[in-house]
Design a protein around this motif. Sequence first.
Motif, PDB file in Angstrom:
ATOM      1  N   ALA A 132     -11.336   0.294   8.574  1.00  0.00           N
ATOM      2  CA  ALA A 132     -10.236   0.377   7.613  1.00  0.00           C
ATOM      3  C   ALA A 132     -10.764   0.400   6.181  1.00  0.00           C
ATOM      4  CB  ALA A 132      -9.287  -0.808   7.811  1.00  0.00           C
ATOM      5  N   CYS A 133     -11.757  -0.441   5.898  1.00  0.00           N
ATOM      6  CA  CYS A 133     -12.336  -0.487   4.551  1.00  0.00           C
ATOM      7  C   CYS A 133     -13.086   0.801   4.215  1.00  0.00           C
ATOM      8  CB  CYS A 133     -13.264  -1.689   4.416  1.00  0.00           C
ATOM      9  SG  CYS A 133     -12.409  -3.278   4.365  1.00  0.00           S
ATOM     10  N   LEU A 134     -13.727   1.404   5.203  1.00  0.00           N
ATOM     11  CA  LEU A 134     -14.406   2.680   4.968  1.00  0.00           C
ATOM     12  C   LEU A 134     -13.394   3.784   4.678  1.00  0.00           C
ATOM     13  CD1 LEU A 134     -17.229   2.568   7.672  1.00  0.00           C
ATOM     14  CD2 LEU A 134     -17.522   2.468   5.187  1.00  0.00           C
ATOM     15  N   PHE A 135     -12.258   3.754   5.365  1.00  0.00           N
ATOM     16  CA  PHE A 135     -11.211   4.733   5.071  1.00  0.00           C
ATOM     17  C   PHE A 135     -10.692   4.553   3.637  1.00  0.00           C
ATOM     18  CE2 PHE A 135     -10.085   5.214   9.815  1.00  0.00           C
ATOM     19  CZ  PHE A 135     -10.751   6.433   9.890  1.00  0.00           C
ATOM     20  N   LEU A 136     -10.459   3.297   3.237  1.00  0.00           N
ATOM     21  CA  LEU A 136     -10.019   3.051   1.865  1.00  0.00           C
ATOM     22  C   LEU A 136     -11.081   3.507   0.864  1.00  0.00           C
ATOM     23  CD1 LEU A 136      -8.314  -0.470   2.070  1.00  0.00           C
ATOM     24  CD2 LEU A 136      -7.223   1.781   2.088  1.00  0.00           C
ATOM     25  N   LEU A 137     -12.346   3.348   1.221  1.00  0.00           N
ATOM     26  CA  LEU A 137     -13.425   3.806   0.350  1.00  0.00           C
ATOM     27  C   LEU A 137     -13.352   5.313   0.139  1.00  0.00           C
ATOM     28  CD1 LEU A 137     -16.064   3.538  -1.235  1.00  0.00           C
ATOM     29  CD2 LEU A 137     -17.285   3.595   0.957  1.00  0.00           C
ATOM     30  N   VAL A 138     -13.022   6.059   1.183  1.00  0.00           N
ATOM     31  CA  VAL A 138     -12.881   7.516   1.032  1.00  0.00           C
ATOM     32  C   VAL A 138     -11.794   7.825   0.001  1.00  0.00           C
ATOM     33  CG1 VAL A 138     -12.248   9.663   2.208  1.00  0.00           C
ATOM     34  CG2 VAL A 138     -13.716   7.999   3.356  1.00  0.00           C
ATOM     35  N   GLY A 139     -10.684   7.104   0.070  1.00  0.00           N
ATOM     36  CA  GLY A 139      -9.631   7.292  -0.920  1.00  0.00           C
ATOM     37  C   GLY A 139     -10.099   6.965  -2.324  1.00  0.00           C
ATOM     38  N   ALA A 140     -10.832   5.855  -2.456  1.00  0.00           N
ATOM     39  CA  ALA A 140     -11.329   5.450  -3.766  1.00  0.00           C
ATOM     40  C   ALA A 140     -12.346   6.443  -4.314  1.00  0.00           C
ATOM     41  CB  ALA A 140     -11.955   4.054  -3.669  1.00  0.00           C
TER      42      ALA A 140
ATOM     43  N   PHE B 277      -2.797   3.196   7.905  1.00  0.00           N
ATOM     44  CA  PHE B 277      -2.355   3.177   9.302  1.00  0.00           C
ATOM     45  C   PHE B 277      -3.139   2.140  10.118  1.00  0.00           C
ATOM     46  CE2 PHE B 277      -1.362   7.963   8.739  1.00  0.00           C
ATOM     47  CZ  PHE B 277      -0.187   7.638   8.086  1.00  0.00           C
ATOM     48  N   LEU B 278      -4.434   2.092   9.899  1.00  0.00           N
ATOM     49  CA  LEU B 278      -5.260   1.164  10.658  1.00  0.00           C
ATOM     50  C   LEU B 278      -4.991  -0.286  10.255  1.00  0.00           C
ATOM     51  CD1 LEU B 278      -7.396   0.722  12.768  1.00  0.00           C
ATOM     52  CD2 LEU B 278      -9.168   1.206  11.063  1.00  0.00           C
ATOM     53  N   ILE B 279      -4.785  -0.527   8.975  1.00  0.00           N
ATOM     54  CA  ILE B 279      -4.465  -1.885   8.517  1.00  0.00           C
ATOM     55  C   ILE B 279      -3.169  -2.371   9.156  1.00  0.00           C
ATOM     56  CG2 ILE B 279      -3.749  -3.240   6.504  1.00  0.00           C
ATOM     57  CD1 ILE B 279      -5.731  -1.552   4.847  1.00  0.00           C
ATOM     58  N   TYR B 280      -2.173  -1.482   9.199  1.00  0.00           N
ATOM     59  CA  TYR B 280      -0.916  -1.885   9.841  1.00  0.00           C
ATOM     60  C   TYR B 280      -1.118  -2.163  11.332  1.00  0.00           C
ATOM     61  CZ  TYR B 280       3.830  -1.979  11.496  1.00  0.00           C
ATOM     62  OH  TYR B 280       5.000  -2.379  12.102  1.00  0.00           O
ATOM     63  N   ARG B 281      -1.946  -1.342  11.948  1.00  0.00           N
ATOM     64  CA  ARG B 281      -2.223  -1.543  13.382  1.00  0.00           C
ATOM     65  C   ARG B 281      -2.914  -2.883  13.618  1.00  0.00           C
ATOM     66  NH1 ARG B 281      -2.646  -2.669  17.768  1.00  0.00           N
ATOM     67  NH2 ARG B 281      -3.167  -1.456  19.634  1.00  0.00           N
ATOM     68  N   LEU B 282      -3.767  -3.297  12.673  1.00  0.00           N
ATOM     69  CA  LEU B 282      -4.536  -4.534  12.841  1.00  0.00           C
ATOM     70  C   LEU B 282      -3.722  -5.776  12.498  1.00  0.00           C
ATOM     71  CD1 LEU B 282      -7.957  -3.432  11.258  1.00  0.00           C
ATOM     72  CD2 LEU B 282      -7.461  -3.743  13.690  1.00  0.00           C
ATOM     73  N   TYR B 283      -2.901  -5.665  11.441  1.00  0.00           N
ATOM     74  CA  TYR B 283      -2.268  -6.877  10.915  1.00  0.00           C
ATOM     75  C   TYR B 283      -0.741  -6.842  10.932  1.00  0.00           C
ATOM     76  CZ  TYR B 283      -6.932  -8.019   9.224  1.00  0.00           C
ATOM     77  OH  TYR B 283      -8.277  -8.291   9.145  1.00  0.00           O
ATOM     78  N   GLY B 284      -0.135  -5.684  11.194  1.00  0.00           N
ATOM     79  CA  GLY B 284       1.308  -5.623  11.289  1.00  0.00           C
ATOM     80  C   GLY B 284       2.038  -5.671   9.976  1.00  0.00           C
ATOM     81  N   THR B 285       1.370  -5.497   8.860  1.00  0.00           N
ATOM     82  CA  THR B 285       2.028  -5.470   7.557  1.00  0.00           C
ATOM     83  C   THR B 285       1.181  -4.674   6.574  1.00  0.00           C
ATOM     84  OG1 THR B 285       2.957  -6.805   5.759  1.00  0.00           O
ATOM     85  CG2 THR B 285       0.927  -7.602   6.767  1.00  0.00           C
ATOM     86  N   LEU B 286       1.871  -4.109   5.590  1.00  0.00           N
ATOM     87  CA  LEU B 286       1.185  -3.415   4.499  1.00  0.00           C
ATOM     88  C   LEU B 286       1.572  -3.988   3.137  1.00  0.00           C
ATOM     89  CD1 LEU B 286       1.437   0.277   5.773  1.00  0.00           C
ATOM     90  CD2 LEU B 286      -0.620  -1.126   5.620  1.00  0.00           C
TER      91      LEU B 286
ATOM     92  N   TYR C  58       0.810  -1.221   0.000  1.00  0.00           N
ATOM     93  CA  TYR C  58       0.000   0.000   0.000  1.00  0.00           C
ATOM     94  C   TYR C  58       0.845   1.273   0.000  1.00  0.00           C
ATOM     95  CZ  TYR C  58      -4.278  -2.713   0.643  1.00  0.00           C
ATOM     96  OH  TYR C  58      -5.332  -3.577   0.463  1.00  0.00           O
ATOM     97  N   PRO C  59       1.969   1.342   0.745  1.00  0.00           N
ATOM     98  CA  PRO C  59       2.775   2.568   0.669  1.00  0.00           C
ATOM     99  C   PRO C  59       3.291   2.856  -0.731  1.00  0.00           C
ATOM    100  CG  PRO C  59       3.343   1.335   2.633  1.00  0.00           C
ATOM    101  CD  PRO C  59       2.443   0.448   1.829  1.00  0.00           C
ATOM    102  N   LEU C  60       3.767   1.827  -1.449  1.00  0.00           N
ATOM    103  CA  LEU C  60       4.243   2.061  -2.810  1.00  0.00           C
ATOM    104  C   LEU C  60       3.070   2.398  -3.731  1.00  0.00           C
ATOM    105  CD1 LEU C  60       6.622   2.176  -4.728  1.00  0.00           C
ATOM    106  CD2 LEU C  60       6.347  -0.278  -5.144  1.00  0.00           C
ATOM    107  N   MET C  61       1.920   1.759  -3.514  1.00  0.00           N
ATOM    108  CA  MET C  61       0.730   2.120  -4.280  1.00  0.00           C
ATOM    109  C   MET C  61       0.400   3.592  -4.053  1.00  0.00           C
ATOM    110  SD  MET C  61      -3.187   0.634  -4.058  1.00  0.00           S
ATOM    111  CE  MET C  61      -2.694  -1.074  -4.187  1.00  0.00           C
ATOM    112  N   PHE C  62       0.588   4.056  -2.823  1.00  0.00           N
ATOM    113  CA  PHE C  62       0.287   5.441  -2.504  1.00  0.00           C
ATOM    114  C   PHE C  62       1.253   6.393  -3.221  1.00  0.00           C
ATOM    115  CE2 PHE C  62       0.159   9.178   0.386  1.00  0.00           C
ATOM    116  CZ  PHE C  62      -1.207   9.436   0.318  1.00  0.00           C
ATOM    117  N   VAL C  63       2.478   5.962  -3.457  1.00  0.00           N
ATOM    118  CA  VAL C  63       3.426   6.768  -4.227  1.00  0.00           C
ATOM    119  C   VAL C  63       2.880   6.983  -5.642  1.00  0.00           C
ATOM    120  CG1 VAL C  63       5.727   6.816  -5.266  1.00  0.00           C
ATOM    121  CG2 VAL C  63       5.453   6.092  -2.894  1.00  0.00           C
ATOM    122  N   GLY C  64       2.445   5.889  -6.273  1.00  0.00           N
ATOM    123  CA  GLY C  64       1.838   6.025  -7.592  1.00  0.00           C
ATOM    124  C   GLY C  64       0.549   6.822  -7.548  1.00  0.00           C
TER     125      GLY C  64
END
Length: 640
Positions: free
Chosen positions: A235-243, A204-213, A136-142
């Motif tokens: 977390a999915c609702l936050f991603l929806l805001v981005g989408a 941020f929330l996904i990392y907090r929940l699962y420890g990886t991105l 996700y961080p590299l996706m965010f760069v793009g």
Amino acid sequence: MRVPLYLLPLLPLIGFALLMLFPRLFPGKTGGWLASGTVLASFVIAVMRYLGQGDEPAREVLWTWLPNMALNANLSVGFWYDQLSALMALIITGVGFLIHLYSVSYMGHDRQFTRFFAFLNFFVAMMLILVLADSYPLMFVGWEGVGMASYLLIGFWFSGRNSEASDKDIREASDREGVANSNAARKAFIMNRIGDLGFMLGMFLIYRLYGTLVIPELAERVEGAQVALAGIELACLFLLVGAVGKSGQLPLTTWLPDAMAGPTPVSALIHAATMVTAGVYLIARSHFLYDLAPTASTWVAWVGGLTALYGALSALNQHDIKKILAYSTVSQLGYMFLAVGIGAYSAGVFHLLTHAFFKALLFLSAGAVIHALHEEQDVRRMGGMRKFMPFTHITALMGVLAIAGIPIWSGFFSKDAILASAFEASPFLYVIGLGVAFLTAYYMGRWYFLVWRGEYRGNVAHPHEADGLMKVPLGILAALATFAGFLNVPTFLGGGHAFDDYLGRAIPVHAHEIPVSTEWLLTILAVAAGVGGLLWAYSEHRRRTLASGPLGAASTNALYLDRVYDGLVAAPSRALAAGLDAVDRGVDGTLSGVARNSAAPGGLFSRWQNGFVRTYAVSMLLGTALLLGYWALRTIGGGA
């Protein structure tokens, strides 16, 4: 030996760097050919990887970010290649190359020709990073890179197209156009920042929940992790805001129609094959999270359904040839969100594919008309263009039939798959989808009849057909818009769902559990909606009432959403800014007065500190005289 994945975005990045750093090395149209060549090379690599890729996905890690930090494992620079990213890479590079090729002719006389192609290359490179990223961080760069590229391209004519004209009226009109283009670019940039905040919070929330991105690692951990449902939903609702921000969905939709302020090839690139589909890709790529978040998925579906309806209603009575298509994009993206929201990921991505072909075709056809009419964009000043541009007329007609969902064109197959899935998921969403199909056929029929049929109403004496270089992309896209639907013929029509079988190796495929007779009925209804919408447009064209109707004013003003935002957000913000400015000026004026009065004596004495010895000598003599005078007065006074 497999070709490394990093070459896919690297080649357009090299083109961007060369064109920006050494523009004088590419005189004339050579910069356009270089940029087109880099994207074509990326397309060839994408085809080679597709042909050489088996069923198993591949991950290629180049290096890690912050190697001495705790997040080392989560911040890799690497690429993830499966069936979904392979398809997206083919769409981006294939359609992107055709738009580059078209632009060589379309932008041939622009004084910033080389800079334009540098930005196009940067756009394609960032989009490829987005869809190939293994985290996700590299996706965010793009994601951010595409946002920056869109800002540069939407506002490309920031000074207007005729800012150097000798005629005063033309120059003033060009200046106004430049201001409008700059405002549209800023609007897109600012509204997308709202979505970006949602994306970051989701990460941020996904990392907090699962420890990886890292996406493949995250998909594995999700299956066995015991995580509170509320956390996944949020977390999915936050991603929806981005989408929503990136794909122009409600309520962050108003920037997307304004994005057509840039050159027409930019509209085709943004609206058809790249940036606006990123939100759909994000949700499809994150399917393993949304499968565990039914509430967030429902929100995705309803946001999509309502946006599809909003876009269709707004397109009904627009007068700008590109703005009709822009609101159509909003609506068609709503279809895709509806599909992925109800779990029909493959149907949504299939419509993404067909939409890339027919929407790029429609925008480039519109660009050919605008080019022929010397930048005229009002459909009320067109008509009868088929007589002047027979080839472009045929290609545009193929795009209209595809988006209207007429058999055998591609949109028929992809829309039918979405509507069948919606029928199973929710009767309300199905009714919205079917109604939008009818409205889509109507407004595209209106677009077709106002531009291509009837009598010519324009001011240009002899409109001309597109040149050969512009015809090639139009012809290829017309063929793809016509026949791409056969990639996924459903079983009840004698096919084998080949596209679903391919994509099903990467994302879930929704299998219909409805009787064949019901599938036939749904198909007949969908076709009837498309044909009925076109017939309605034809009927109104014959009666010359295409510009009227009960929704006329509301549609022309895009249901007044921009005005609502202006009243609720923009106007109060401007008032607050004006108030703060007034306070600032008042405070500044008061403090400046105090400062001037305080500094006056110092200013007076500073005149003596000028560096000249004679001034200091005079100062010493005057001081000595004053002291002697003071001593003499005291002596005389004491004696008295």
